[in-house]
Motif scaffolding. Structure first.
Motif, PDB file in Angstrom:
ATOM      1  N   VAL A  28       0.858  -1.184   0.000  1.00 54.74           N
ATOM      2  CA  VAL A  28       0.000   0.000   0.000  1.00 54.74           C
ATOM      3  C   VAL A  28       0.893   1.232   0.000  1.00 54.74           C
ATOM      4  O   VAL A  28       1.913   1.267   0.695  1.00 54.74           O
ATOM      5  N   ILE A  29       0.500   2.229  -0.776  1.00 57.56           N
ATOM      6  CA  ILE A  29       1.181   3.521  -0.725  1.00 57.56           C
ATOM      7  C   ILE A  29       0.161   4.606  -0.404  1.00 57.56           C
ATOM      8  O   ILE A  29      -1.005   4.498  -0.756  1.00 57.56           O
ATOM      9  N   ALA A  30       0.618   5.607   0.298  1.00 55.35           N
ATOM     10  CA  ALA A  30      -0.181   6.796   0.581  1.00 55.35           C
ATOM     11  C   ALA A  30       0.506   7.957  -0.105  1.00 55.35           C
ATOM     12  O   ALA A  30       1.725   8.108  -0.007  1.00 55.35           O
ATOM     13  N   SER A  31      -0.263   8.759  -0.822  1.00 53.04           N
ATOM     14  CA  SER A  31       0.296   9.909  -1.526  1.00 53.04           C
ATOM     15  C   SER A  31      -0.445  11.173  -1.150  1.00 53.04           C
ATOM     16  O   SER A  31      -1.668  11.166  -1.026  1.00 53.04           O
ATOM     17  N   GLY A  32       0.298  12.250  -0.998  1.00 49.61           N
ATOM     18  CA  GLY A  32      -0.281  13.568  -0.805  1.00 49.61           C
ATOM     19  C   GLY A  32      -0.191  14.319  -2.112  1.00 49.61           C
ATOM     20  O   GLY A  32       0.750  14.110  -2.895  1.00 49.61           O
ATOM     21  N   PHE A  33      -1.142  15.187  -2.370  1.00 46.53           N
ATOM     22  CA  PHE A  33      -1.218  15.889  -3.647  1.00 46.53           C
ATOM     23  C   PHE A  33      -1.257  17.398  -3.467  1.00 46.53           C
ATOM     24  O   PHE A  33      -1.588  17.897  -2.390  1.00 46.53           O
ATOM     25  N   GLU A  34      -0.939  18.105  -4.538  1.00 45.29           N
ATOM     26  CA  GLU A  34      -0.917  19.567  -4.510  1.00 45.29           C
ATOM     27  C   GLU A  34      -2.267  20.172  -4.152  1.00 45.29           C
ATOM     28  O   GLU A  34      -2.338  21.259  -3.608  1.00 45.29           O
ATOM     29  N   SER A  35      -3.347  19.463  -4.432  1.00 41.63           N
ATOM     30  CA  SER A  35      -4.691  19.968  -4.145  1.00 41.63           C
ATOM     31  C   SER A  35      -5.064  19.877  -2.670  1.00 41.63           C
ATOM     32  O   SER A  35      -6.098  20.383  -2.264  1.00 41.63           O
ATOM     33  N   GLY A  36      -4.247  19.169  -1.861  1.00 42.64           N
ATOM     34  CA  GLY A  36      -4.577  18.930  -0.461  1.00 42.64           C
ATOM     35  C   GLY A  36      -5.215  17.576  -0.235  1.00 42.64           C
ATOM     36  O   GLY A  36      -5.563  17.218   0.881  1.00 42.64           O
ATOM     37  N   CYS A  37      -5.356  16.810  -1.297  1.00 41.81           N
ATOM     38  CA  CYS A  37      -5.957  15.487  -1.239  1.00 41.81           C
ATOM     39  C   CYS A  37      -4.921  14.451  -0.786  1.00 41.81           C
ATOM     40  O   CYS A  37      -3.748  14.541  -1.128  1.00 41.81           O
ATOM     41  N   VAL A  38      -5.374  13.468  -0.023  1.00 41.46           N
ATOM     42  CA  VAL A  38      -4.559  12.310   0.350  1.00 41.46           C
ATOM     43  C   VAL A  38      -5.228  11.091  -0.272  1.00 41.46           C
ATOM     44  O   VAL A  38      -6.432  10.881  -0.093  1.00 41.46           O
ATOM     45  N   ARG A  39      -4.446  10.305  -1.005  1.00 41.99           N
ATOM     46  CA  ARG A  39      -4.965   9.093  -1.624  1.00 41.99           C
ATOM     47  C   ARG A  39      -4.157   7.899  -1.145  1.00 41.99           C
ATOM     48  O   ARG A  39      -2.935   7.952  -1.085  1.00 41.99           O
ATOM     49  N   ILE A  40      -4.873   6.818  -0.821  1.00 43.16           N
ATOM     50  CA  ILE A  40      -4.241   5.576  -0.390  1.00 43.16           C
ATOM     51  C   ILE A  40      -4.546   4.540  -1.458  1.00 43.16           C
ATOM     52  O   ILE A  40      -5.701   4.331  -1.828  1.00 43.16           O
ATOM     53  N   LEU A  41      -3.510   3.889  -1.947  1.00 43.51           N
ATOM     54  CA  LEU A  41      -3.641   2.975  -3.072  1.00 43.51           C
ATOM     55  C   LEU A  41      -3.070   1.610  -2.716  1.00 43.51           C
ATOM     56  O   LEU A  41      -1.896   1.506  -2.342  1.00 43.51           O
ATOM     57  N   SER A  42      -3.898   0.576  -2.839  1.00 42.80           N
ATOM     58  CA  SER A  42      -3.417  -0.790  -2.686  1.00 42.80           C
ATOM     59  C   SER A  42      -2.799  -1.211  -4.011  1.00 42.80           C
ATOM     60  O   SER A  42      -3.362  -0.966  -5.075  1.00 42.80           O
ATOM     61  N   LEU A  43      -1.648  -1.837  -3.946  1.00 37.82           N
ATOM     62  CA  LEU A  43      -0.982  -2.302  -5.157  1.00 37.82           C
ATOM     63  C   LEU A  43      -1.441  -3.692  -5.561  1.00 37.82           C
ATOM     64  O   LEU A  43      -0.983  -4.236  -6.553  1.00 37.82           O
ATOM     65  N   ASP A  44      -2.353  -4.281  -4.802  1.00 39.45           N
ATOM     66  CA  ASP A  44      -2.913  -5.595  -5.114  1.00 39.45           C
ATOM     67  C   ASP A  44      -4.363  -5.447  -5.548  1.00 39.45           C
ATOM     68  O   ASP A  44      -5.061  -4.537  -5.101  1.00 39.45           O
ATOM     69  N   LEU A  45      -4.830  -6.383  -6.371  1.00 40.24           N
ATOM     70  CA  LEU A  45      -6.235  -6.416  -6.744  1.00 40.24           C
ATOM     71  C   LEU A  45      -7.041  -6.988  -5.593  1.00 40.24           C
ATOM     72  O   LEU A  45      -6.529  -7.748  -4.770  1.00 40.24           O
ATOM     73  N   GLY A  46      -8.328  -6.654  -5.550  1.00 41.99           N
ATOM     74  CA  GLY A  46      -9.207  -7.209  -4.531  1.00 41.99           C
ATOM     75  C   GLY A  46      -9.395  -8.701  -4.723  1.00 41.99           C
ATOM     76  O   GLY A  46      -9.046  -9.262  -5.768  1.00 41.99           O
ATOM     77  N   SER A  47      -9.982  -9.362  -3.742  1.00 37.94           N
ATOM     78  CA  SER A  47     -10.178 -10.810  -3.806  1.00 37.94           C
ATOM     79  C   SER A  47     -11.065 -11.229  -4.975  1.00 37.94           C
ATOM     80  O   SER A  47     -10.977 -12.350  -5.455  1.00 37.94           O
ATOM     81  N   ASP A  48     -11.929 -10.327  -5.438  1.00 33.74           N
ATOM     82  CA  ASP A  48     -12.783 -10.646  -6.578  1.00 33.74           C
ATOM     83  C   ASP A  48     -12.168 -10.187  -7.899  1.00 33.74           C
ATOM     84  O   ASP A  48     -12.821 -10.215  -8.938  1.00 33.74           O
ATOM     85  N   GLY A  49     -10.907  -9.765  -7.872  1.00 38.90           N
ATOM     86  CA  GLY A  49     -10.221  -9.338  -9.091  1.00 38.90           C
ATOM     87  C   GLY A  49     -10.461  -7.892  -9.453  1.00 38.90           C
ATOM     88  O   GLY A  49      -9.915  -7.386 -10.418  1.00 38.90           O
TER      89      GLY A  49
END
Length: 104
Positions: A28-49
């Motif tokens: 998992v990575i967490a990224s901060g953005f210029e807009s003030g947004c924080v996004r958390i991204l899983s690098l794996d697909l969900g169990s249902d693909g």
């Protein structure tokens, strides 16, 4: 996936990332953005693909300067150049649990 096996993900936004933190034990990575947004991204697909892997929170009014996990990855913290700090509960799907402003 690319031929080298590297995982590629696309942000569906023109917003530019300003910082990134890697979860210490999960893909998992967490990224901060210029807009003030924080996004958390899983690098794996969900169990249902599916690729339902992004949490997105607008906690800051200005660019995010830093994102960091605490020592045991219980919480994620983000700080904005506006002097605010946000705390997210990792076990509760990165739910924002506290916001502190500079001088508060």
């Amino acid at each position: 996936n690319t031929e080298s096996g590297a995982l590629e993900k696309e942000w569906l936004s023109d917003d530019l990332p300003s910082c990134v933190a890697f979860h210490p034990t999960e893909r998992v990575i967490a990224s901060g953005f210029e807009s003030g947004c924080v996004r958390i991204l899983s690098l794996d697909l969900g169990s249902d693909g599916s690729d339902d892997s992004v949490h997105e929170y607008q906690q800051h009014r200005t660019a995010v300067a830093q994102v960091a996990y605490d020592f045991n990855a219980t919480y994620l913290f983000s700080s904005g150049i506006d002097g605010t700090v946000a705390q997210f509960d990792v076990a509760k799907g990165y739910m924002p649990v506290q916001m502190v402003a500079a001088g508060a």
